[in-house]
Motif scaffolding. Structure first.
Motif, PDB file in Angstrom:
ATOM      1  N   PRO A   1       0.815  -1.224   0.000  1.00 34.99           N
ATOM      2  CA  PRO A   1       0.000   0.000   0.000  1.00 34.99           C
ATOM      3  C   PRO A   1       0.849   1.276   0.000  1.00 34.99           C
ATOM      4  N   GLN A   2       0.328   2.290  -0.636  1.00 32.74           N
ATOM      5  CA  GLN A   2       0.917   3.620  -0.538  1.00 32.74           C
ATOM      6  C   GLN A   2       0.311   4.310   0.684  1.00 32.74           C
ATOM      7  N   VAL A   3       1.143   4.780   1.573  1.00 28.20           N
ATOM      8  CA  VAL A   3       0.693   5.271   2.871  1.00 28.20           C
ATOM      9  C   VAL A   3       0.699   6.796   2.884  1.00 28.20           C
ATOM     10  N   ASP A   4      -0.422   7.379   3.260  1.00 25.73           N
ATOM     11  CA  ASP A   4      -0.570   8.833   3.345  1.00 25.73           C
ATOM     12  C   ASP A   4      -0.269   9.275   4.772  1.00 25.73           C
ATOM     13  N   PRO A   5       0.835   9.991   5.008  1.00 29.13           N
ATOM     14  CA  PRO A   5       1.174  10.369   6.381  1.00 29.13           C
ATOM     15  C   PRO A   5       0.186  11.347   7.004  1.00 29.13           C
ATOM     16  N   SER A   6      -0.544  12.060   6.157  1.00 25.51           N
ATOM     17  CA  SER A   6      -1.484  13.052   6.709  1.00 25.51           C
ATOM     18  C   SER A   6      -2.627  12.398   7.472  1.00 25.51           C
ATOM     19  N   THR A   7      -2.842  11.101   7.243  1.00 23.21           N
ATOM     20  CA  THR A   7      -3.905  10.388   7.960  1.00 23.21           C
ATOM     21  C   THR A   7      -3.419   9.817   9.282  1.00 23.21           C
ATOM     22  N   GLY A   8      -2.130  10.003   9.575  1.00 22.81           N
ATOM     23  CA  GLY A   8      -1.548   9.336  10.728  1.00 22.81           C
ATOM     24  C   GLY A   8      -1.453  10.198  11.967  1.00 22.81           C
TER      25      GLY A   8
END
Length: 897
Positions: free
Chosen positions: A88-95
């Motif tokens: 998966p490509q992980v979006d840091p803004s959701t973390g």
């Protein structure tokens, strides 16, 4: 190590290749000339005119063999979700940004940020997963008191993500990291359930279809652990009956699999990945359902390092010498992944912190320990400080199944990449690079079978797969290290210094068959003409060397990439089951298109085929064979496209007759001691026999209804009735087993030792009704109460527990414990009690054993309390995180309270 004399032509080839590579001479022509000359050396073959290996023709399918029985495994299952889904490509803004409230992690590196980051990880776990994000900066992390890691990811669906390599830095500032990890994923073994079965029929070829005694209790999606016992016959087949004598009778983890189909009626289980070694019922192949492992864990986008240890002492054996850098760096790991599946590590690099001389890390890099389908991609591990013995300085280590290391680099290691243990199988290294290691990339110990090294570039390193007469004792050597492993299209930039004189970049002495296919570059030499590394071990025939110096024209350039393309393009047209007369066909693989099935001698009835498709929306049709020498055809149709599978039948030319017999203690029932042919005086135990047929098949005599008659020589020491042996008093007896079938008699005599019964502690003891544990490594919890000092319960990880249930609730006031290696290390534990098995009270906290010499039973007292359940919560020992108990007793309190 003895080597067969390499013929003069080989020597000329190597000398000629060196001459051609002098300044001003063409490397391409050197490779071509070397290839031509090598092809005439024994065991060395040229590629076909189309550049293809004879083992990988254009119409290759899983299970394809040449006329000598050689074949290549299907390695396409390696990596995250078997390569069937992208990482998966992980979006840091959701973390969770660890620098923000409520965490406020320091990102200057001047203050410890461990607690803040760990809290974010715990919060992500509590909500079922999430991204723990470390923005640009330096984060200092150190193991908290009582922990052997700085950061732990204990649950699924958690991603630890930085802002990028050389932007986010994780810095471990603890000099003494002996046996500790900077980052650990998981914390324990695969957790077994009580759903278990055994293989009921031996399988000789790689297969996904397992014939089992009982498929009930298993379901699609279940994870299973497949284990085997190191029987005397298993060791003897490998020629390791002496060098692995101390490993006799061990339960070894072999395969981690997930179920994709269950046929309860025909008693078969279909797993997601083929087996990698013949499975014989003789070796007690056991399939156990486990709890779902930790999965979908990601570690990505940062750089990581250890502070350099400031002490002196980096010698080979300084890991034993307290006060040295070697001792304090021993088995320090950067990332340790334990019993996890379908996870990844990507875009990670080590770095040299300010103040370090040249070192990036203390010892080990990445360890994949009992893992399944983990991908390591775009990672660089460099410059460990300690490269001494005891497993130090290994930058990448495989101890699990079907993992993938791709596009990664290792620099300055002891061993850049290494494989260890039976469980290290089906792994792939693809497009990796190694530079200036002190020892070779290697297959290190204990038959790590069927692995692929594909397009590795060697610059001051080499690949070694040689039987190793090294180890902790004469009965525990590293031994035969691999079988059926493949080295495909290896590039040599520079040989390892130990091999530079002869220009060797691959040396291979595998058990059975091994394959070196395609080399290229400035150095291309291969040595497969090796034998006698361990005298008892017969590694003939020499491994196959093909296309040496011809790697530039090898087709395909990558075996792994091509196998992935083949499987993914046809997976929807695969089979999940294939039965002949209701029995699983040996060697079934999802996309194997051709089988040969041998019917028993004298067969006249036409066989019947049954099959099932992998895809639920696929149609399947079967054309049954016309007779005992006919061909059955299965067609799978989906979306207007069909795939055909053929089963060619023949009748055996000769009847199946017994060739040899073996027998052993049947430890599925109580009575025998855990190790060897041993039993305590006053105990009784069952025997079981296996017969090897002239076809090579090994069968369980009892299950197949083959009569076996047992006799014993010294009846004053023990008697035998049927297959039950009763031990009377200490001594040695000889038991003979004999079987007659088809006019052929086979027999075997084995010596059995009757030992004195174990003496327990003094005092009134509570009766133990049941024992379970949070985990075990094959040394099961029942071993802790079997009154056998040769067996033990073991589990790795602080907090792993042994739970004893008494026959009734009663007053207790002490426990007695015999610790494994109790004379060598202090063991730490808590003790909890409960009346209902739900609510527990701690009666001992951080208790410690006494390291008595010699090892003996230790008793621990506490205030009298009424209890039915006793929980031993292990906290590891002074050397590592293992909890190991030989025997455990609970004392009933005297009088009224």
């Amino acid at each position: 190590m003895k080597k067969k004399i390499v013929i003069l032509l080989m020597a000329c080839c190597l000398t000629f290749g060196t001459w051609l590579n002098e300044p001003g001479r063409g490397q391409a022509s050197a490779a071509e000339e070397a290839a031509d000359m090598m092809s005439s050396a024994p065991g060395s073959l040229s590629l076909g005119t189309d550049g293809r290996s004879r083992l990988y023709p254009d119409d290759w399918y899983p299970g394809f063999r040449d006329e000598e029985g050689r074949f290549l495994h299907d390695f396409s299952y390696a990596g995250y979700h078997r390569g069937e889904a992208p990482i998966p490509q992980v979006d840091p803004s959701t973390g969770m940004d660890v620098t923000k409230a409520p965490y406020h992690a320091d990102r200057t590196g001047s203050r410890d940020a461990t607690a803040a980051i760990q809290q974010a990880i715990h919060d992500a776990a509590a909500q079922g997963g999430g991204v723990v994000y470390l923005p640009e900066g330096t984060y200092q992390v150190n193991p908290p008191t009582g922990k052997d890691y700085a950061l732990n990811i204990p649950a699924s669906h958690i991603v630890l993500k930085g802002a990028g390599m050389n932007k986010t830095f994780i810095y471990n500032a603890t000099e003494n990291m002996k046996g500790k990890d900077i980052i650990r994923v998981g914390n324990g073994d695969w957790k077994k359930t009580n759903v278990t079965t055994q293989l009921r029929k031996s399988v000789s070829e790689p297969t996904v279809l397992l014939p089992v005694e009982d498929a009930g209790g298993f379901a699609v999606g279940d994870y299973v652990l497949i284990t085997f016992d190191t029987t005397q016959e298993f060791l003897a087949e490998l020629g390791m009956h002496n060098k692995w004598a101390s490993r006799l009778g061990r339960v070894e983890q072999l395969f981690y699999r997930q179920i994709v189909a269950v046929d309860a009626k025909n008693r078969t289980i279909t797993v997601d990945i083929p087996t990698r070694y013949p499975l014989k019922v003789r070796d007690h192949i056991t399939i156990t359902k486990t709890e779902a492992p930790i999965k979908e864990v990601g570690i990505e986008d940062f750089s990581i390092a250890n502070i350099q240890n400031s002490k002196s002492g980096l010698g080979e054996d300084d890991f034993k010498v307290e006060g040295t850098a070697g001792y304090e760096s021993d088995n320090a790991k950067v990332i340790n992944v334990i019993a996890a599946a379908d996870s990844w590590i990507r875009n990670i690099s080590t770095y040299k912190p300010a103040g370090n001389s040249t070192y990036h890390i203390l010892s080990k890099g990445i360890v994949l320990d009992r893992t399944k389908n983990v991908t390591v991609d775009q990672v660089t591990m460099e410059y460990p400080q300690y490269r001494g013995a005891n497993g130090n300085g290994y930058l990448y280590q495989f101890i699990g199944n079907d993992n993938l290391i791709a596009n990664s680099h290792a620099v300055g290691a002891r061993h850049s990449y290494t494989f260890a243990n039976f469980s290290a199988n089906g792994n792939v290294m693809h497009n990796v690079y190694s530079e200036n290691s002190s020892l070779l990339t290697d297959f290190h110990m204990y038959l790590s079978m069927a692995n692929l090294i594909d397009n590795m570039t060697l610059n001051g390193d080499g690949i070694s797969a040689i039987t190793r007469d090294y180890g902790s004792s004469e009965t525990n050597r590293h031994g035969v290290v691999t079988t059926e492993s493949v080295f495909w299209n290896t590039t040599g930039q520079a040989a390892h210094p130990s091999k530079s004189a002869n220009g060797i970049i691959v040396e291979s002495e595998q058990f059975g068959h091994g394959y070196v296919i395609g080399t290229k570059g400035a150095v291309t030499g291969v040595n497969v003409q090796i034998t006698g590394s361990i005298a008892d071990t017969d590694t003939r025939p020499f491994d196959m060397a093909e296309g040496i110096g011809q790697g530039e024209r090898l087709t395909p350039q990558s075996l792994f990439a091509d196998q992935i393309d083949r499987r993914e393009s046809k997976l929807d047209w695969g089979l999940s089951s294939l039965l002949v007369n209701g029995e699983a066909i040996d060697g079934m693989q999802f996309l194997r298109t051709s089988y040969t099935y041998t019917l028993p001698y004298g067969s006249t009835l036409t066989p019947t085929i049954r099959a099932a498709a992998m895809a639920s929306d696929a149609e399947i049709s079967i054309t049954q064979p016309s007779g005992t020498s006919g061909t059955g055809i299965i067609r799978v149709t989906k979306d207007g496209i069909s795939q055909e599978y053929r089963v060619n039948f023949r009748v055996a030319e000769n009847p199946a007759l017994p060739k040899s017999l073996s027998f052993e203690p049947d430890r599925s029932a109580s009575g025998w001691r855990a190790v060897g042919n041993a039993i305590s005086a006053g105990s009784s135990g069952q025997l079981k026999a296996y017969i090897t047929m002239n076809s090579g098949e090994v069968v369980h005599a009892g299950q197949e209804g083959m009569p076996v008659h047992y006799t014993v020589d010294h009846k004053q020491l023990g008697t035998i009735r049927g297959n039950i042996f009763t031990a009377k008093k200490p001594g040695i007896v000889n038991i003979t087993a004999e079987s007659k079938l088809g006019g052929v008699t086979v027999k075997k005599t084995e010596a059995f030792e009757i030992k004195e019964a174990m003496q327990g502690p003094e005092g009134k003891l509570a009766e133990i009704a049941a024992v379970t544990a949070s985990a075990d490594d094959g040394n099961v919890p029942a071993n802790a109460v079997d009154r056998d000092p040769d067996s033990r319960w073991s589990a790795e990880g602080r907090g792993q527990y042994l739970l004893l249930e008494l026959d009734r609730e009663q007053w207790v006031n002490q426990v007695s414990i015999l610790f494994y290696n109790g004379n060598q290390r202090v063991n730490y534990f808590d003790l909890e009690v409960s009346g209902d098995g739900v609510h527990y009270e701690k009666v001992l906290e951080r208790a410690a054993s006494h390291k008595y010499h010699p090892n003996r039973i230790e008793t621990f007292e506490f205030a009298p309390v009424k209890a039915k359940f006793i929980k031993y919560a292990g906290q590891g020992n002074e050397l590592n995180g293992w909890n190991s108990i030989l025997e455990f007793w609970v004392h009933a309190a005297n009088g009224k309270h």
